[in-house]
Structure formats: structure tokens, C-alpha cells
Design a protein around this motif. Structure first.
Motif, PDB file in Angstrom:
ATOM      1  N   ALA A 168       0.830  -1.204   0.000  1.00  0.00           N
ATOM      2  CA  ALA A 168       0.000   0.000   0.000  1.00  0.00           C
ATOM      3  C   ALA A 168       0.864   1.253   0.000  1.00  0.00           C
ATOM      4  N   LYS A 169       1.930   1.231   0.803  1.00  0.00           N
ATOM      5  CA  LYS A 169       2.833   2.383   0.859  1.00  0.00           C
ATOM      6  C   LYS A 169       3.477   2.636  -0.501  1.00  0.00           C
ATOM      7  N   ASP A 170       3.960   1.581  -1.144  1.00  0.00           N
ATOM      8  CA  ASP A 170       4.591   1.728  -2.465  1.00  0.00           C
ATOM      9  C   ASP A 170       3.588   2.256  -3.487  1.00  0.00           C
ATOM     10  N   HIS A 171       2.344   1.807  -3.368  1.00  0.00           N
ATOM     11  CA  HIS A 171       1.315   2.269  -4.305  1.00  0.00           C
ATOM     12  C   HIS A 171       1.079   3.774  -4.154  1.00  0.00           C
ATOM     13  N   LEU A 172       1.000   4.252  -2.922  1.00  0.00           N
ATOM     14  CA  LEU A 172       0.788   5.685  -2.698  1.00  0.00           C
ATOM     15  C   LEU A 172       2.002   6.488  -3.133  1.00  0.00           C
ATOM     16  N   TYR A 173       3.203   5.960  -2.900  1.00  0.00           N
ATOM     17  CA  TYR A 173       4.398   6.632  -3.406  1.00  0.00           C
ATOM     18  C   TYR A 173       4.325   6.787  -4.923  1.00  0.00           C
ATOM     19  N   ALA A 174       3.894   5.716  -5.584  1.00  0.00           N
ATOM     20  CA  ALA A 174       3.839   5.723  -7.048  1.00  0.00           C
ATOM     21  C   ALA A 174       2.846   6.748  -7.580  1.00  0.00           C
ATOM     22  N   LEU A 175       1.855   7.099  -6.787  1.00  0.00           N
ATOM     23  CA  LEU A 175       0.882   8.111  -7.206  1.00  0.00           C
ATOM     24  C   LEU A 175       1.431   9.524  -7.098  1.00  0.00           C
ATOM     25  N   GLY A 176       2.638   9.657  -6.558  1.00  0.00           N
ATOM     26  CA  GLY A 176       3.265  10.972  -6.453  1.00  0.00           C
ATOM     27  C   GLY A 176       2.929  11.719  -5.173  1.00  0.00           C
ATOM     28  N   ILE A 177       2.333  11.046  -4.203  1.00  0.00           N
ATOM     29  CA  ILE A 177       2.036  11.689  -2.927  1.00  0.00           C
ATOM     30  C   ILE A 177       3.336  11.848  -2.139  1.00  0.00           C
ATOM     31  N   ARG A 178       3.479  12.960  -1.477  1.00  0.00           N
ATOM     32  CA  ARG A 178       4.693  13.227  -0.710  1.00  0.00           C
ATOM     33  C   ARG A 178       4.962  12.103   0.282  1.00  0.00           C
ATOM     34  N   GLU A 179       6.190  11.617   0.302  1.00  0.00           N
ATOM     35  CA  GLU A 179       6.528  10.472   1.152  1.00  0.00           C
ATOM     36  C   GLU A 179       6.254  10.727   2.639  1.00  0.00           C
ATOM     37  N   PRO A 180       6.590  11.908   3.196  1.00  0.00           N
ATOM     38  CA  PRO A 180       6.276  12.112   4.621  1.00  0.00           C
ATOM     39  C   PRO A 180       4.774  11.997   4.912  1.00  0.00           C
ATOM     40  N   LEU A 181       3.945  12.421   3.956  1.00  0.00           N
ATOM     41  CA  LEU A 181       2.497  12.323   4.127  1.00  0.00           C
ATOM     42  C   LEU A 181       2.062  10.862   4.158  1.00  0.00           C
ATOM     43  N   VAL A 182       2.576  10.075   3.241  1.00  0.00           N
ATOM     44  CA  VAL A 182       2.263   8.643   3.195  1.00  0.00           C
ATOM     45  C   VAL A 182       2.743   7.959   4.467  1.00  0.00           C
ATOM     46  N   ASP A 183       3.965   8.293   4.889  1.00  0.00           N
ATOM     47  CA  ASP A 183       4.528   7.648   6.085  1.00  0.00           C
ATOM     48  C   ASP A 183       3.683   7.959   7.318  1.00  0.00           C
ATOM     49  N   SER A 184       3.163   9.184   7.398  1.00  0.00           N
ATOM     50  CA  SER A 184       2.329   9.550   8.548  1.00  0.00           C
ATOM     51  C   SER A 184       1.042   8.735   8.568  1.00  0.00           C
ATOM     52  N   LEU A 185       0.436   8.550   7.399  1.00  0.00           N
ATOM     53  CA  LEU A 185      -0.793   7.752   7.340  1.00  0.00           C
ATOM     54  C   LEU A 185      -0.517   6.300   7.699  1.00  0.00           C
ATOM     55  N   ILE A 186       0.570   5.742   7.170  1.00  0.00           N
ATOM     56  CA  ILE A 186       0.910   4.348   7.468  1.00  0.00           C
ATOM     57  C   ILE A 186       1.198   4.187   8.956  1.00  0.00           C
ATOM     58  N   SER A 187       1.849   5.184   9.554  1.00  0.00           N
ATOM     59  CA  SER A 187       2.122   5.131  10.989  1.00  0.00           C
ATOM     60  C   SER A 187       0.820   5.144  11.785  1.00  0.00           C
ATOM     61  N   THR A 188      -0.136   5.962  11.369  1.00  0.00           N
ATOM     62  CA  THR A 188      -1.432   5.997  12.039  1.00  0.00           C
ATOM     63  C   THR A 188      -2.112   4.638  11.953  1.00  0.00           C
ATOM     64  N   ILE A 189      -2.115   4.061  10.763  1.00  0.00           N
ATOM     65  CA  ILE A 189      -2.761   2.765  10.563  1.00  0.00           C
ATOM     66  C   ILE A 189      -2.092   1.685  11.413  1.00  0.00           C
ATOM     67  N   THR A 190      -0.786   1.799  11.583  1.00  0.00           N
ATOM     68  CA  THR A 190      -0.030   0.762  12.281  1.00  0.00           C
ATOM     69  C   THR A 190      -0.129   0.879  13.793  1.00  0.00           C
ATOM     70  N   THR A 191      -0.070   2.110  14.306  1.00  0.00           N
ATOM     71  CA  THR A 191       0.114   2.287  15.748  1.00  0.00           C
ATOM     72  C   THR A 191      -1.089   2.855  16.492  1.00  0.00           C
ATOM     73  N   ALA A 192      -2.009   3.505  15.801  1.00  0.00           N
ATOM     74  CA  ALA A 192      -3.108   4.180  16.506  1.00  0.00           C
ATOM     75  C   ALA A 192      -4.079   3.175  17.108  1.00  0.00           C
ATOM     76  N   ASP A 193      -4.785   3.631  18.109  1.00  0.00           N
ATOM     77  CA  ASP A 193      -5.794   2.817  18.768  1.00  0.00           C
ATOM     78  C   ASP A 193      -6.919   2.476  17.799  1.00  0.00           C
ATOM     79  N   ASP A 194      -7.608   1.358  18.064  1.00  0.00           N
ATOM     80  CA  ASP A 194      -8.701   0.939  17.182  1.00  0.00           C
ATOM     81  C   ASP A 194      -9.725   2.049  16.973  1.00  0.00           C
ATOM     82  N   SER A 195     -10.068   2.760  18.057  1.00  0.00           N
ATOM     83  CA  SER A 195     -11.081   3.807  17.937  1.00  0.00           C
ATOM     84  C   SER A 195     -10.623   4.941  17.043  1.00  0.00           C
ATOM     85  N   GLU A 196      -9.309   5.138  16.935  1.00  0.00           N
ATOM     86  CA  GLU A 196      -8.771   6.229  16.122  1.00  0.00           C
ATOM     87  C   GLU A 196      -8.726   5.890  14.636  1.00  0.00           C
TER      88      GLU A 196
END
Length: 588
Positions: A168-196
Motif C-alpha cells: 500500500a505504501k509503495d502504491h501511494l508513493y507511485a501516485l506521487g504523494i509526498r513520502e512524509p504524508l504517506v509515512d504519517s498515514l501508514i504510521s497511524t494505521i499501524t500504531t493508533a488505537d482501534d477507535s482512532e
């Protein structure tokens, strides 16, 4: 009546009071964190003229517990309390209060107090050995945030599928989205609480991560298209402004929705009452959807205070005068009276009858005495008039080109009509297009028209608008922001010379703008708009002579000063199908 226990303990938390309040007011997260069991709640109903929910759960996974839960009382930044009357289990009644007091800018006293009535020895044992120790873990919960500055989740996040997440991360990178933005979303998906990660708001996420709102919305839409996130439509009550229903698609939205708390059926619209939220896709990460509390202050962020006032009684509340626009509303009955900004001194009074408030306004005062002369309990809410600033409404998102490109099938059910609120509608047309086809021939003229459509589409997308449809060689576009609409129109006219260098035959573009309420419909499988605003925009465009932008005077007065427009010519015209003359402005 059974025997009772009383409790009061205080501790000092080395955090600002606003942070501590936000932490403790999220009672769903708090209850989960301190080890209380998940709960199933009924809708609100009235019995013996008191408003409550029926609730049930299984303590320690074994013991069935049922109770009637009354609405919370609270004053934001000060305290909240809750009363539960048990109908099954060894406990009879609980009144629990959490209070915060500012000691310094970096220190807050937290006080926990409770009255516990139990039926028998088992109930006393359950309170002393189980319930009360768990409630006192609230201090531990607050101290966890004190230690590391983060909100404790109460449970470990469910693990993410690392392989799918990397793809998923590689796919978003390929779309030209800024890498720090993608990394922040992936971090949220990985570490945030279920409710978040089950009710994500792009605007809120943007603020938390220091990115532009527009970038966050684009990211969430693209992540949804890539299967990283799923979206849902939340139907919000116009009174309590709480989500009352969720649907997977706009086609599932019905005109009317019921709110059990407010006791009303309300008509939905795109402007405020339908909000798009996101959740992590289950293939990337499984989440557990459990409810531990529905009624706490965090679930009603627009409510600054809420009180229960018994039949035939009065209640005096301490109040800090507030500069924010506020109103008082009685739940269920929806009687409303606004606060004034005038501070009259220490005391003010308010009277609620069966027909509503006797006063037309309420002044700010240090203490407000409220009299309930009816024969039923009244729930009084002090509410801000501002809507959720983090809400991505259907009005906003459906007027974005990216949304329509990625989700073309997201339309209303056939025959459904829903109000959208105010949009700016743009119509463009090619001047002398008939002569263009006659001189250039159908094939060449058609090619030029299509290229011109592409150019306009890119500009409209850049300014956060969308092409609703093309009609012949005309474009109908929509914008949720009138300044964006005018900027797009200016860019279109500025781009004509460059566009003409790529065309076989030069074109001249006419543009008209008009803002107002519109109606959304399903027109042959496309989300379309109609109504007087659309008709006016089309008529205004007909007054364009080319290389100009025409709008009514009200629109011009609202947006032009901020853009520094100077070449503006006022004129009046009789618009076809409209009564009287209309004052228009031509910008060249």
C-alpha cells in the motif's frame, strides 16, 4: 434500599487542565483503558418522565449486569457525573463524578468521588474488590499521559498486515504523494488505537499531523481507492450533531433520519448532515468495534455543559461568562434560547414551562438559576452554535473533482433529491462555436473542444472544484468555496492564449458564476445539481461576451476585494426566465 459506600480521592497530574479534561472526558477510551467491560446500549427512551438508556454487559466475562443509565451532567473543563440504577446484578445504584481543578498552568488536581449502593454481601465485595479499584485506575490512566505526553490507548493496537501495508505504501508513493504524508498515514494505521482508525476525519488528522487540509483529503480519497481505507457516510442530527446512522454508499441515504436523543425526525442535506469518514481496511488491520460508553462529554463536543433538572425543581449552576456564541436547548423538546454576550453580574434566572422558555435570551452571569415548572425531568444543554470544524461534509467532498474521478458510482438513489446548501456554480461556453465547426470541420473542431475541456478540467481540479457535466461545448462546474471558483475563472481566462497555441483554431471562452443553494439528484447515474442557482448561473453566463467573467453584484462584493480585482464593469440585464433586471459585474 441497600447499604452504601462513599468514596472521594484526589491526585495531582502534572499536565495543563485542558489536556487532562480532554483525556478524562473521552469516557469510551477511559472505560476501556481502566478495564471496564464493553456495553450494549438501547436508544434513549422516557420512563417515569425521566430520560435514560437501557444498558447491559457481562462483568468479568461471567456476570450479567443490566442498568438504566441517565444522561451525563457536565461543565466542560470542570466536572462530569453519571447516575446508573441497576436492574440486574448485586449493585443497586451508582453515582460517579470526575472533577478537574487548575492549580497552575502545568498542574491539575483530579478528584474522583462516588456513591455506591449495593444489595447484598456479593455487591459489597464486587464494589470493594472490583468496581472501585477499577474506577480508581483513572489516576493511573491520567499519569500515563503525564509521563510520556501521549493519550493512553488502553489496549494494544491490533497488528497490521505488514506485507499488504508495504504494498500500500509503495502504491501511494507511485501516485506521487509526498513520502512524509504517506509515512504519517501508514504510521497511524499501524500504531493508533482501534477507535482512532475506525472513525477517521481527514481535517482532524491534517491538524494533528501539520499538513494542509486539502492534502489530507486527497490522501484519504486515494488511500480509499487503493483499498487502504474504507469510507462511510455518517448522518448527523442537526440538533445534537451526533452521528445517528452510517451507510456505505450515498445511494443508501434516505431523506429522513430519527434521533432518539432529540426525539425528532430530520431531513438530511449535504451541507451539514452528511459527513464522510474513513476507517482502515480490514485486510490491512482487523479492528475490534466495542462500545464502553456512549454518553460522555467527548461524544458531544459542541456541548459546553449539560444538566438534569427534576420536575418542579430549580438548579443553580456556576458559570464562567463565555465569548463564544452559545444557546440553551432542552433535549427531546428542543426548546431553544440564546445566550447574550452581556455580563449582568453575579446572578441570572431562567424558567422552563411546558411550552418552552419564558425568557427570550439568557445573559451571562456567574450563577444561573433554572426553574423547571413542568412535571417531567428536563435535560438542559449549553451548546456552541459552531458546527464541527473537522467535518468533511458531502457538500465539500462531492464538489471535488478527485472524488468524482475515483468514485463515479457514488450517487444518490434514483428519484432521490437532497439539498446541498450553497455552492458556486460556473458555466463556461465557447464563443461562436457554431462558426468554429463550420470553418474547421467537425473532426478538427471536436478535437479542439475536447482539448479545451481537458484544460478547463485541470484548472477546475487545481482550485478544488469539479466538472459536473459538459453540454455540447459548455462546462458546468461546482465549487464549495466561492473564492476558489473565481480564482479558477481567472485562471481559465488567463490560460486561453496558451491554450490557443495548442489548438488548430483559437477559441474565446465565456464564463458566468453564481452562488446559492442547490439540490443534488441522480441524473443518469451521475451526481448532478439543479435548482434556481443553476439556472441563474446559466443565464449569467449568457451575458458574457468572451474573455470576461460575469457575476451578480452580491457575489462580486463578497469575493472581489480579497482578490484585488480592478477591471470591473457594472451593468444590468434582463435574464431569460427571471423577473426584473439583475445587477451584474463584468470582470475583464
Amino acid at each position: 434500599m441497600g447499604k452504601q459506600l462513599e468514596l472521594e480521592q484526589s491526585q495531582i497530574i502534572e499536565r495543563p487542565i485542558a489536556e487532562v479534561w480532554d483525556l478524562l472526558a473521552d469516557t469510551n477510551r477511559l472505560n476501556r483503558s481502566i478495564g471496564l467491560f464493553p456495553v450494549t446500549f438501547s436508544p434513549f427512551r422516557t420512563e417515569a418522565r425521566r430520560l435514560f438508556r437501557e444498558a447491559r454487559g457481562k462483568a468479568y466475562g461471567l456476570l450479567d449486569i443490566q442498568w438504566k443509565e441517565h444522561v451525563f451532567e457536565w461543565v466542560k473543563g470542570s466536572y462530569y457525573s453519571i447516575e446508573r440504577n441497576y436492574t440486574k446484578g448485586p449493585v443497586d445504584r451508582v453515582i460517579w463524578k470526575v472533577a478537574v481543578e487548575e492549580l497552575t498552568s502545568l498542574a491539575t488536581r483530579v478528584t474522583l468521588s462516588g456513591l455506591f449502593v449495593y444489595k447484598n454481601g456479593i455487591g459489597k465485595l464486587a464494589l470493594k474488590k472490583g468496581i472501585i479499584p477499577q474506577l480508581l485506575k483513572t489516576f493511573e490512566y491520567a499519569r500515563e499521559a503525564e509521563t510520556d505526553g501521549h493519550i493512553p490507548s488502553g489496549r494494544k493496537s491490533s497488528p497490521a498486515n505488514e506485507v499488504l501495508l508495504a504494498e500500500a505504501k509503495d502504491h501511494l508513493y507511485a501516485l506521487g504523494i509526498r513520502e512524509p504524508l504517506v509515512d504519517s498515514l501508514i504510521s497511524t494505521i499501524t500504531t493508533a488505537d482501534d477507535s482512532e482508525v475506525t472513525h477517521m476525519q481527514p481535517y482532524r488528522w491534517a491538524e494533528e499531523h501539520g499538513v494542509a487540509k486539502e492534502e489530507a483529503v486527497d490522501l484519504f480519497l486515494l488511500a480509499s481507492d487503493a483499498g487502504i481505507l474504507d469510507y462511510e457516510w455518517n448522518l448527523m442530527c442537526p440538533n445534537c450533531r451526533v452521528s445517528k446512522m452510517q451507510t456505505a454508499h450515498l445511494a443508501d441515504v434516505h431523506n429522513a433520519v430519527h434521533c432518539d436523543l432529540c426525539g425528532v425526525d430530520f431531513d438530511v442535506d449535504f451541507d451539514r448532515y452528511i459527513e464522510m469518514r474513513f476507517k482502515v481496511n480490514g485486510a490491512l488491520r482487523e479492528t475490534v468495534s466495542q462500545v464502553f460508553c456512549l454518553n460522555g462529554p467527548a461524544n458531544s463536543p459542541q456541548t459546553a455543559a449539560q444538566f438534569r433538572i427534576g420536575p418542579g425543581t430549580t438548579k443553580t449552576i456556576s458559570w464562567t461568562p463565555d465569548k463564544v456564541d452559545l444557546q440553551l436547548r432542552v433535549l427531546k423538546h428542543n426548546f431553544v434560547v440564546p445566550f447574550t454576550h452581556q455580563h449582568i453580574g453575579p446572578y441570572a434566572s431562567l424558567h422552563i414551562s411546558s411550552d418552552g422558555f419564558l425568557e427570550t435570551t439568557v445573559p451571562q452571569a456567574d450563577e444561573i438559576t433554572i426553574r423547571n415548572s413542568t412535571d417531567e425531568e428536563m435535560i438542559l444543554a449549553v451548546e456552541t452554535l459552531e458546527w464541527d470544524p473537522y467535518a468533511l461534509t458531502a457538500r465539500d467532498v462531492t464538489s471535488m473533482q478527485l472524488f468524482r474521478d475515483l468514485l463515479p458510482k457514488e450517487v444518490l438513489a434514483a428519484g432521490m433529491q437532497i439539498g446541498v446548501g450553497k455552492l458556486t456554480i460556473m458555466f463556461t461556453d465557447l464563443k461562436d462555436s457554431t462558426r468554429l465547426y463550420e470553418q474547421a470541420g467537425d473532426a478538427a473542431a471536436y478535437s479542439d473542444v475536447q482539448r479545451h475541456f481537458t484544460e478547463l478540467g485541470q484548472i477546475i481540479r487545481k482550485h478544488r472544484g469539479t466538472i459536473v457535466k459538459t453540454i455540447g461545448d459548455s462546462v458546468m462546474a461546482a465549487f464549495s468555496n466561492q473564492i476558489h471558483a473565481l480564482q479558477a475563472a481567472l485562471d481559465i481566462q488567463s490560460s486561453v492564449d496558451r491554450l490557443n497555441t495548442a489548438l488548430r483554431n483559437p477559441v474565446t471562452i465565456k464564463i458566468g458564476l453564481h452562488e446559492g443553494p442547490v439540490i443534488a439528484v441522480n441524473a443518469n447515474g451521475v451526481l448532478d445539481y439543479f435548482g434556481r442557482t443553476v439556472n441563474m448561473a446559466a443565464r449569467v453566463q449568457q451575458q458574457s461576451i468572451g474573455d470576461d467573467i460575469v457575476m451578480d453584484r452580491q457575489f462580486y462584493s463578497a469575493v472581489a476585494p480579497g482578490l484585488g480585482l480592478h477591471k470591473a464593469e457594472p451593468f444590468t440585464a434582463a435574464l431569460r426566465g427571471m423577473s426584473g433586471d439583475t445587477e451584474l459585474i463584468r470582470v475583464t
